[in-house]
Scaffold this motif. Structure first.
Motif, short mmCIF file in Angstrom:
data_model
loop_
_atom_site.label_atom_id
_atom_site.label_comp_id
_atom_site.label_asym_id
_atom_site.label_seq_id
_atom_site.Cartn_x
_atom_site.Cartn_y
_atom_site.Cartn_z
N VAL A 13 0.81 -1.24 -0.10
CA VAL A 13 0.03 0.12 -0.10
C VAL A 13 0.89 1.32 0.05
CG1 VAL A 13 -1.55 1.28 1.34
CG2 VAL A 13 -2.04 -1.15 1.00
N ALA A 14 1.92 1.18 0.89
CA ALA A 14 2.97 2.48 0.92
C ALA A 14 3.48 2.62 -0.38
CB ALA A 14 3.84 2.26 1.90
N SER A 15 3.70 1.49 -1.03
CA SER A 15 4.62 1.74 -2.29
C SER A 15 3.53 2.13 -3.60
CB SER A 15 4.96 0.30 -2.77
OG SER A 15 5.55 0.19 -4.16
N ASP A 22 4.13 10.18 -6.36
CA ASP A 22 5.52 10.28 -7.08
C ASP A 22 6.54 11.18 -5.77
OD1 ASP A 22 7.44 12.40 -9.49
OD2 ASP A 22 7.78 10.06 -8.84
N LEU A 23 6.42 10.63 -4.53
CA LEU A 23 7.23 10.96 -3.67
C LEU A 23 8.61 10.81 -3.58
CD1 LEU A 23 4.98 9.92 -0.67
CD2 LEU A 23 5.03 12.23 -1.55
#
Length: 81
Positions: A13-15, A22-23
């Motif tokens: 989920v974080a990925s 686009d962090l």
């Protein structure tokens, strides 16, 4: 194991969120990681003993626990995080 599956789901989920937004990791955070990688267990133990501030002790204890957990992963050759 249930914990590992949950951790993988959280990581997935974080990925996907990171891809969506686009962090990028700031240079400051990269510096923190680099410093953490170079710190030894005795350095962290000494920092805990020398600290007078509770929050500082908590930070060093947390870093020490993480460092020990990563070392344990190497020994048992299994991912715990």
């Amino acid at each position: 194991m249930l914990i590992l599956e949950t951790d993988r789901e959280i990581a997935d989920v974080a990925s996907s969120r990171a891809k969506e937004k686009d962090l990028s990791v700031s240079e400051r955070l990269k510096d923190i990681y680099s410093a953490f990688s170079e710190i030894s267990v005795p350095d962290l133990e000494n920092a805990i003993a020398a600290s007078t501030d509770r929050n500082e002790k908590v930070l060093y204890r947390t870093l020490l626990n993480l460092k020990l957990q990563l070392e344990q992963e190497k020994i048992i050759n299994q991912t715990l995080l």
